[in-house]
Design a protein around this motif. Structure first.
Motif, PDB file in Angstrom:
ATOM      1  N   ALA A   1      30.302  40.017  42.998  1.00 36.07           N
ATOM      2  CA  ALA A   1      30.952  41.235  43.485  1.00 36.07           C
ATOM      3  C   ALA A   1      31.145  42.197  42.321  1.00 36.07           C
ATOM      4  O   ALA A   1      31.455  41.788  41.201  1.00 36.07           O
TER       5      ALA A   1
ATOM      6  N   VAL B   1      32.599  49.023  46.374  1.00 36.29           N
ATOM      7  CA  VAL B   1      32.621  47.570  46.208  1.00 36.29           C
ATOM      8  C   VAL B   1      31.277  47.054  46.699  1.00 36.29           C
ATOM      9  O   VAL B   1      30.900  47.310  47.850  1.00 36.29           O
TER      10      VAL B   1
ATOM     11  N   LEU C   1      36.373  38.264  50.342  1.00 36.19           N
ATOM     12  CA  LEU C   1      36.569  38.960  49.073  1.00 36.19           C
ATOM     13  C   LEU C   1      37.743  39.930  49.196  1.00 36.19           C
ATOM     14  O   LEU C   1      37.861  40.650  50.187  1.00 36.19           O
TER      15      LEU C   1
ATOM     16  N   LEU D   1      39.133  42.445  41.721  1.00 35.94           N
ATOM     17  CA  LEU D   1      38.312  41.707  42.680  1.00 35.94           C
ATOM     18  C   LEU D   1      38.710  40.239  42.647  1.00 35.94           C
ATOM     19  O   LEU D   1      38.998  39.688  41.576  1.00 35.94           O
TER      20      LEU D   1
ATOM     21  N   SER E   1      39.738  43.178  47.279  1.00 36.06           N
ATOM     22  CA  SER E   1      39.534  44.232  46.285  1.00 36.06           C
ATOM     23  C   SER E   1      40.752  45.137  46.257  1.00 36.06           C
ATOM     24  O   SER E   1      41.470  45.280  47.250  1.00 36.06           O
TER      25      SER E   1
ATOM     26  N   GLY F   1      32.815  46.227  41.300  1.00 33.57           N
ATOM     27  CA  GLY F   1      33.601  47.398  41.667  1.00 33.57           C
ATOM     28  C   GLY F   1      33.403  48.480  40.630  1.00 33.57           C
ATOM     29  O   GLY F   1      33.205  48.182  39.447  1.00 33.57           O
TER      30      GLY F   1
END
Length: 206
Positions: A29, A37, A78, A68, A80, A31
């Motif tokens: 992942a 994201v 997930l 994250l 964020s 950001g």
């Protein structure tokens, strides 16, 4: 490795300020300051042509995404957190591509971590509160607010046994919080039931 370069991932248009591997290693992942994201597939040996494309890319945040965290007991989930102009914590399903839930934390979100002992989510914050909040997951009810830093909390990390966490902040201090200790008898009971208890030692030690 001599041939160390595998792929260059270029979806973000501004600085990438957050990266986190999923616990099972399937996804990365990211950001960015572009408020995106993205979730990328792991690059396998030999590589596939579509491995430099994100599996998911979400644009709901209205601020930079640095925080994250992958859920250790739900590998496709997930979390964020957005910066000062957003302040929201959002929970995503990689499988469906949807935002499962979100909450306005009322403060810049700088770090996130899931605490498996009690199935909770910990968020670290900057302006204006400079604190740490423990949330019951997935209800997003506040379990505790921890105030001890005098500046933005930059990062939070759990101990190897998940019973404590360390926070580091712009005030140049590191603080240790014994927030997730579990009585051994209750731990066994929780493991058998596969769900967290709503009472226990960790509420009394905060």
């Amino acid at each position: 490795m001599a041939q160390h370069h595998r792929f260059t991932l270029t979806t973000h248009s501004q600085e990438v300020c957050g990266l986190k591997w999923s616990p099972d290693g399937r996804y990365l992942a990211s950001g960015g300051n572009d408020n995106l994201v993205c979730v990328w597939p792991r690059v396998s040996d030999g590589g596939l042509s579509n491995e430099n494309q994100p599996v998911r890319c979400w644009s709901e945040h209205q601020g930079a995404v640095k925080a994250l965290a992958w859920c250790p007991w739900q590998s496709n989930i997930l979390a964020s957190g957005g910066g000062t102009s957003d302040r929201h914590i959002r929970i995503w399903s990689v499988n469906s591509g949807s935002c499962i839930s979100s909450i306005d934390s009322q403060s810049q979100v700088s770090s996130l971590v899931f605490a498996p002992n009690y199935k909770e989510l910990v968020s670290a914050h900057g302006y204006p509160h400079n604190n740490v909040v423990i949330w019951k997951y997935p209800l997003f009810t506040k379990v505790a607010e921890l105030s001890g830093h005098g500046d933005r909390v930059l990062s939070v990390i759990l101990s190897p046994d998940n019973s404590a966490m360390a926070t580091v902040a712009g005030d140049e201090t590191i603080q240790i919080w014994n927030s997730f200790k579990v009585d051994p008898v209750k731990k066994k009971a929780m493991d058998r039931m596969l769900k967290p208890t709503t009472t226990g030692l960790h509420h009394s030690i905060r």
